[in-house]
Design a protein around this motif. Structure first.
Motif, mmCIF file in Angstrom:
data_model
loop_
_atom_site.group_PDB
_atom_site.id
_atom_site.type_symbol
_atom_site.label_atom_id
_atom_site.label_comp_id
_atom_site.label_asym_id
_atom_site.label_seq_id
_atom_site.Cartn_x
_atom_site.Cartn_y
_atom_site.Cartn_z
ATOM 1 N N ALA A 182 0.924 -1.208 0.027
ATOM 2 C CA ALA A 182 -0.128 -0.073 0.056
ATOM 3 C C ALA A 182 0.845 1.207 0.058
ATOM 4 N N ALA A 183 2.007 1.384 0.894
ATOM 5 C CA ALA A 183 2.857 2.334 0.993
ATOM 6 C C ALA A 183 3.533 2.695 -0.448
ATOM 7 N N VAL A 184 4.126 1.711 -1.000
ATOM 8 C CA VAL A 184 4.851 1.532 -2.370
ATOM 9 C C VAL A 184 3.890 2.279 -3.186
ATOM 10 N N VAL A 185 2.881 1.571 -3.576
ATOM 11 C CA VAL A 185 2.034 1.679 -4.762
ATOM 12 C C VAL A 185 1.182 2.951 -4.618
ATOM 13 N N LEU A 186 0.666 3.286 -3.563
ATOM 14 C CA LEU A 186 -0.340 4.388 -3.334
ATOM 15 C C LEU A 186 0.222 5.600 -2.746
ATOM 16 N N GLY A 187 1.184 5.371 -2.160
ATOM 17 C CA GLY A 187 1.940 6.755 -1.515
ATOM 18 C C GLY A 187 1.445 6.952 0.005
ATOM 19 N N GLU A 188 2.060 7.895 0.728
ATOM 20 C CA GLU A 188 1.894 8.215 2.043
ATOM 21 C C GLU A 188 0.528 8.720 2.498
ATOM 22 N N GLU A 235 16.318 0.565 10.014
ATOM 23 C CA GLU A 235 15.615 1.852 9.187
ATOM 24 C C GLU A 235 15.504 1.846 7.729
ATOM 25 N N TRP A 236 15.135 0.497 7.419
ATOM 26 C CA TRP A 236 15.210 0.312 5.820
ATOM 27 C C TRP A 236 14.056 1.265 5.223
ATOM 28 N N SER A 237 14.165 1.668 3.937
ATOM 29 C CA SER A 237 13.099 2.326 3.288
ATOM 30 C C SER A 237 12.000 1.268 3.173
ATOM 31 N N VAL A 238 10.687 1.795 2.690
ATOM 32 C CA VAL A 238 9.511 0.751 2.685
ATOM 33 C C VAL A 238 9.554 0.127 1.344
ATOM 34 N N LEU A 239 10.191 0.693 0.413
ATOM 35 C CA LEU A 239 10.602 0.242 -0.890
ATOM 36 C C LEU A 239 11.478 -0.712 -0.865
ATOM 37 N N PHE A 240 12.620 -0.969 -0.218
ATOM 38 C CA PHE A 240 13.347 -1.855 -0.065
ATOM 39 C C PHE A 240 12.837 -3.212 0.736
ATOM 40 N N VAL A 241 12.127 -2.771 1.831
ATOM 41 C CA VAL A 241 11.487 -3.852 2.512
ATOM 42 C C VAL A 241 10.647 -4.646 1.634
ATOM 43 N N ALA A 242 9.656 -3.951 0.900
ATOM 44 C CA ALA A 242 8.735 -4.642 -0.021
ATOM 45 C C ALA A 242 9.475 -5.572 -1.222
ATOM 46 N N ILE A 243 10.644 -5.097 -1.712
ATOM 47 C CA ILE A 243 11.343 -5.909 -2.620
ATOM 48 C C ILE A 243 11.879 -7.012 -2.155
ATOM 49 N N VAL A 244 12.475 -7.082 -0.844
ATOM 50 C CA VAL A 244 13.032 -8.028 -0.163
ATOM 51 C C VAL A 244 11.967 -8.903 0.185
ATOM 52 N N GLY A 245 10.854 -8.547 0.674
ATOM 53 C CA GLY A 245 9.840 -9.580 0.888
ATOM 54 C C GLY A 245 9.270 -10.133 -0.356
ATOM 55 N N VAL A 246 9.180 -9.549 -1.446
ATOM 56 C CA VAL A 246 8.619 -10.451 -2.377
ATOM 57 C C VAL A 246 9.817 -11.565 -3.184
ATOM 58 N N VAL A 247 11.057 -10.956 -3.090
ATOM 59 C CA VAL A 247 12.064 -11.896 -3.538
ATOM 60 C C VAL A 247 12.176 -13.102 -2.488
#
Length: 494
Positions: free
Chosen positions: A311-317, A442-454
């Motif tokens: 939600a955070a990555v796709v839709l924004g803050e 303190e990872w960025s939410v984009l990094f967490v999302a990418i790591v989570g998907v992989v």
């Protein structure tokens, strides 16, 4: 047509349909990403109210005219002409009703701004009714390349106009203007693509209506059911909550629906050719569902596990509160996979009456659960009720198909249990181990999302490999994928 040929046609059609859906959803996703930053949740909530009646009327007046001529292997030109005539009359009636009730809807929702928006949606509805019925022949002949061309072109035009208006005016008017222009283009382009020239006639009315009356019952009740949650949130929540629910529903549905809907689109014409060979019908249908779930289940469950990050990555803050909605509705997407495929299979096997019975059951369950969910948990409780209703209705629908002889549940369970187990364990690995492990950093939410998907992909594939080796006697869709890859490798070596 031979079973293998039908299977190949369905597979080919599914690939074209997947490509079409992926292209459309990519446009839709890009549109959501851009518009979510140009507009605010309140704008989405306002549009959701404006199109509420239009969506409702569209759903409850789906007579299945196209399905009637697709499943009829001997459909004549007169049949096509009659369907075009009925479609035009339906569009005219819907447009007039929308325009006439626009002031009442503005009063009902206490939202004066939606009145003029509804008028434009009424025009768009009437325009779409004039699309050349000849484009249905593309699906009937399983010529999905032309079907892809027609539908994607319309979507692209609507997308470009919507984004352009939003960029210039930053207004919710981008939505109705984009839809109207897209519908106008669809009418013109349909007559360019298809040489068929329809005429006004009711000669085949009785023949078409014999099949379509039960499809109407199904769509009418399904339309009522699908709009209950939106109606409740519209009246009991605010525009922001409605906007969060609407956009979350679209986002959460993507992983499962982008696989299921394209296949369901090719299932109707494909399975219709096997309607006189039910043993082959059941085997192919069960196998196809298992292949859909091989991709849809881990995708939907993965999105649920990473709902906040997605939600955070796709839709924004501005949309951070959408996380819980996405988590729940992504799981509901698996029930929609079964709904989509079953509607095609029951229509292809000439069981439209069963669809009406299912839609009635689903409506009654939803009527019972939505108020309970809201009483205990508010708007989020409504979302939970949508999920529970989906699970109960899915089990009912599978059982009914087994009774009707449309599906083989034992065969289906043998083929999907490894997929479901691997998907569930993947979910637990993400939620119980990965996300808590990453939380202190303190990872960025984009990094967490990418790591989570992989991480999710690796875990799922590893578990599927282990289960495949450990239980070789249980042949699942992964075996077909392995054989497909092996054939490609052998051809590449040659």
């Amino acid at each position: 047509m031979e079973v293998k040929e039908v299977g190949a046609k369905i597979f080919s059609g599914a690939l074209w349909s997947v490509l079409m859906r992926m292209s459309m959803r990519l446009l839709g996703l890009v549109s959501v990403v851009i518009l979510a930053r140009l507009l605010v949740p309140e704008d989405y909530g306002l549009i959701a109210k404006a199109i509420f009646l239009a969506n409702f009327l569209e759903m409850i007046t789906q007579f299945g005219f196209e399905a009637a001529i697709i499943r009829d292997q001997k459909a004549s030109k007169t049949d096509f002409d009659t369907v075009w005539t009925l479609t035009i009359f339906r569009a005219l009636i819907l447009g007039i009703v929308l325009a006439a009730t626009a002031p009442l809807m503005a009063i009902f929702f206490d939202e004066p701004l939606i009145e003029n928006v509804i008028y434009l949606y009424a025009v768009a509805t009437i325009v779409l009714g004039f699309v050349n019925v000849g484009v249905v022949q593309f699906r009937k002949d399983m010529n999905f390349e032309k079907d892809f061309n027609f539908n994607l072109s319309r979507k692209v035009v609507s997308f470009l106009v919507t984004i352009a208006v939003a960029l210039v005016y930053k207004s919710y008017w981008a939505f109705p203007i984009g839809v109207t222009v897209g519908n106008l283009f669809a009418v013109v382009y349909s007559f360019y693509l298809s040489p068929f020239r329809p005429r006004i006639t009711f000669e085949s009315f009785s023949k078409i209506f014999h099949f379509s009356k039960w499809m109407f019952v199904f769509e009418f009740i399904a339309g009522l059911s699908s709009q209950l949650d939106t109606l409740m949130i519209s009246k009991l929540g605010d525009n922001r909550q409605l906007g969060l629910f609407t956009v979350s529903h679209q986002l959460a549905a993507m992983p499962s629906q982008e696989v299921a809907m394209p296949v369901a689109r090719s299932l109707l014409p494909g399975l219709s050719k096997l309607s006189d060979r039910m043993d082959d019908f059941r085997t192919m249908y069960s196998n196809i569902i298992s292949h859909i779930l091989l991709f849809a289940a881990p995708a939907a469950i993965g999105v649920s596990a990473l709902s906040d990050e997605v939600a955070a990555v796709v839709l924004g803050e501005k949309w951070l509160d959408a996380g819980p909605y996405v988590e729940i509705l992504a799981l509901f997407g698996l029930a929609r996979v079964i709904f989509s495929c079953a509607s095609s299979a029951l229509a292809a096997s000439d069981n439209p009456k069963a669809l009406g019975l299912f839609s009635l059951f689903n409506l009654l369950v939803k009527l019972a659960l939505l108020p309970i969910g809201f009483y205990f948990y508010g708007v989020l409780g409504i979302v939970y009720a949508v999920l529970v209703t989906g699970v109960i209705s899915m089990l009912f629908l599978l059982g009914m198909q087994q009774i009707k002889g449309v599906i083989s549940l034992p065969l289906l369970l043998v083929r999907i249990w490894k997929t479901l187990v691997a998907s569930l364990l993947m979910y637990l690995a993400i939620r119980i181990w990965l996300l808590p492990y990453l939380a202190p950093f303190e990872w960025s939410v984009l990094f967490v999302a990418i790591v989570g998907v992989v991480f999710g992909v690796v875990v799922f594939l590893t578990l599927m490999a282990i289960l495949h080796i450990a239980f070789p006697s249980f042949i699942g869709p992964e075996q077909d994928v392995i054989e497909f890859v092996k054939r490609k490798v052998r051809r590449a070596k040659c």
